[in-house]
Design a protein around this motif. Sequence first.
Motif, PDB file in Angstrom:
ATOM      1  N   ARG A  30     -23.157  30.210 -17.996  1.00  9.87           N
ATOM      2  CA  ARG A  30     -22.968  31.561 -17.467  1.00  9.87           C
ATOM      3  C   ARG A  30     -24.215  32.161 -16.828  1.00  9.87           C
ATOM      4  N   ALA A  31     -25.339  31.449 -16.842  1.00  9.23           N
ATOM      5  CA  ALA A  31     -26.577  32.018 -16.295  1.00  9.23           C
ATOM      6  C   ALA A  31     -27.554  30.926 -15.901  1.00  9.23           C
ATOM      7  N   ARG A  32     -28.472  31.315 -15.025  1.00 13.72           N
ATOM      8  CA  ARG A  32     -29.631  30.502 -14.653  1.00 13.72           C
ATOM      9  C   ARG A  32     -30.831  31.460 -14.656  1.00 13.72           C
ATOM     10  N   PRO A  33     -31.576  31.538 -15.763  1.00 12.19           N
ATOM     11  CA  PRO A  33     -32.712  32.465 -15.868  1.00 12.19           C
ATOM     12  C   PRO A  33     -34.032  31.822 -15.439  1.00 12.19           C
ATOM     13  N   TYR A  34     -34.801  32.547 -14.635  1.00 13.57           N
ATOM     14  CA  TYR A  34     -36.068  32.035 -14.122  1.00 13.57           C
ATOM     15  C   TYR A  34     -37.187  33.048 -14.342  1.00 13.57           C
ATOM     16  N   VAL A  35     -38.398  32.519 -14.422  1.00 13.85           N
ATOM     17  CA  VAL A  35     -39.600  33.343 -14.473  1.00 13.85           C
ATOM     18  C   VAL A  35     -40.398  33.040 -13.210  1.00 13.85           C
ATOM     19  N   LEU A  36     -41.117  34.039 -12.718  1.00 10.96           N
ATOM     20  CA  LEU A  36     -41.998  33.875 -11.564  1.00 10.96           C
ATOM     21  C   LEU A  36     -43.420  33.838 -12.084  1.00 10.96           C
ATOM     22  N   ILE A  37     -44.165  32.809 -11.704  1.00 13.33           N
ATOM     23  CA  ILE A  37     -45.525  32.599 -12.194  1.00 13.33           C
ATOM     24  C   ILE A  37     -46.495  32.730 -11.027  1.00 13.33           C
TER      25      ILE A  37
ATOM     26  N   ILE B 125     -45.273  36.961 -13.508  1.00 15.93           N
ATOM     27  CA  ILE B 125     -45.397  38.159 -12.671  1.00 15.93           C
ATOM     28  C   ILE B 125     -44.034  38.745 -12.323  1.00 15.93           C
ATOM     29  N   GLY B 126     -42.981  38.178 -12.869  1.00 13.85           N
ATOM     30  CA  GLY B 126     -41.641  38.676 -12.591  1.00 13.85           C
ATOM     31  C   GLY B 126     -40.600  37.722 -13.129  1.00 13.85           C
ATOM     32  N   ALA B 127     -39.355  38.080 -12.889  1.00 12.15           N
ATOM     33  CA  ALA B 127     -38.241  37.252 -13.337  1.00 12.15           C
ATOM     34  C   ALA B 127     -37.065  37.467 -12.407  1.00 12.15           C
ATOM     35  N   ILE B 128     -36.191  36.485 -12.359  1.00 10.76           N
ATOM     36  CA  ILE B 128     -34.943  36.589 -11.607  1.00 10.76           C
ATOM     37  C   ILE B 128     -33.891  35.837 -12.399  1.00 10.76           C
ATOM     38  N   ASN B 129     -32.722  36.416 -12.501  1.00  5.03           N
ATOM     39  CA  ASN B 129     -31.660  35.830 -13.310  1.00  5.03           C
ATOM     40  C   ASN B 129     -30.356  35.821 -12.520  1.00  5.03           C
ATOM     41  N   LEU B 130     -29.771  34.651 -12.399  1.00  4.47           N
ATOM     42  CA  LEU B 130     -28.415  34.523 -11.883  1.00  4.47           C
ATOM     43  C   LEU B 130     -27.518  34.502 -13.112  1.00  4.47           C
ATOM     44  N   GLY B 131     -26.740  35.541 -13.299  1.00  4.89           N
ATOM     45  CA  GLY B 131     -25.904  35.654 -14.487  1.00  4.89           C
ATOM     46  C   GLY B 131     -24.478  36.020 -14.130  1.00  4.89           C
TER      47      GLY B 131
ATOM     48  N   CYS C 290     -15.513  32.203  -8.292  1.00  2.00           N
ATOM     49  CA  CYS C 290     -16.748  31.443  -8.003  1.00  2.00           C
ATOM     50  C   CYS C 290     -17.885  32.370  -7.602  1.00  2.00           C
ATOM     51  N   SER C 291     -18.294  33.226  -8.521  1.00  2.00           N
ATOM     52  CA  SER C 291     -19.274  34.260  -8.210  1.00  2.00           C
ATOM     53  C   SER C 291     -20.289  34.405  -9.332  1.00  2.00           C
ATOM     54  N   GLY C 292     -21.410  35.023  -9.001  1.00  5.01           N
ATOM     55  CA  GLY C 292     -22.434  35.347  -9.980  1.00  5.01           C
ATOM     56  C   GLY C 292     -23.143  36.606  -9.542  1.00  5.01           C
ATOM     57  N   ALA C 293     -23.917  37.185 -10.443  1.00  4.89           N
ATOM     58  CA  ALA C 293     -24.682  38.401 -10.142  1.00  4.89           C
ATOM     59  C   ALA C 293     -26.156  38.106 -10.366  1.00  4.89           C
ATOM     60  N   VAL C 294     -26.994  38.701  -9.547  1.00  7.64           N
ATOM     61  CA  VAL C 294     -28.420  38.460  -9.636  1.00  7.64           C
ATOM     62  C   VAL C 294     -29.161  39.757  -9.926  1.00  7.64           C
ATOM     63  N   GLY C 295     -30.178  39.636 -10.773  1.00  7.12           N
ATOM     64  CA  GLY C 295     -31.077  40.745 -11.057  1.00  7.12           C
ATOM     65  C   GLY C 295     -32.499  40.214 -11.028  1.00  7.12           C
ATOM     66  N   TYR C 296     -33.448  41.044 -10.615  1.00  8.63           N
ATOM     67  CA  TYR C 296     -34.824  40.575 -10.474  1.00  8.63           C
ATOM     68  C   TYR C 296     -35.789  41.742 -10.608  1.00  8.63           C
ATOM     69  N   TRP C 297     -37.034  41.402 -10.912  1.00  6.22           N
ATOM     70  CA  TRP C 297     -38.130  42.378 -10.924  1.00  6.22           C
ATOM     71  C   TRP C 297     -39.437  41.631 -10.688  1.00  6.22           C
TER      72      TRP C 297
END
Length: 195
Positions: A62-69, A75-81, A89-96
């Motif tokens: 249900r998700a693909r969570p990532y960190v930005l280095i 220095i941030g994160a982005i998550n496809l959840g 066939c959809s997902g939602a993305v959040g980031y900072w």
Amino acid sequence: MIVDGVEMREIRPADAAGVADVLDRNRAYMAPYEPLRTEAFYTEAGQRTRIEELLAERDGGRARPYVLIGGGVPIGAINLGSIVFGALCSGAVGYWVDQAWAGKGVATAALEEVCRVAREEVGLHRVEAGTRVGNLASQRVLAKAGFEQYGLAPRYLHVGGDWQDHCLFHRLLHDDPPVLQDQSSRGRGEFDDRP
């Protein structure tokens, strides 16, 4: 590397201290766009729990969570959840991104990479995102990454101490029919007409 000096990789429990540090330093910067958080959220233990929850979502398909280095630290994160298969066939993305890295193309590059993953590795048709109406910087990031606004959600999320209207965006990744797959191996996430 997604941009010079910045790597995007799957988040790990060992990232908890660094993520907690950058979130704590950016509290005031992100406050207008984030839900109210407990003090525990800004601690290593709180972030370790959150990361473990994100990895459980990943393990359930249900998700693909990532960190930005950047510079060797988060220095941030982005998550496809909210990944859903079947007819949607959809997902939602959040980031900072850390304020010190804002405006340098980091969020746009990460968003473009997540869309590539969503299409090529996950097999999604579309990805969606929402921003508070006044969050023009995030709206520019979405536009640069090929997202288009498709709606407005009144009083959508409780952010900054009140229910806030949000602009809704999406990016269509392809128009191929969905791949039929055994959803039981991915956990819940199928979207169909069954109760």
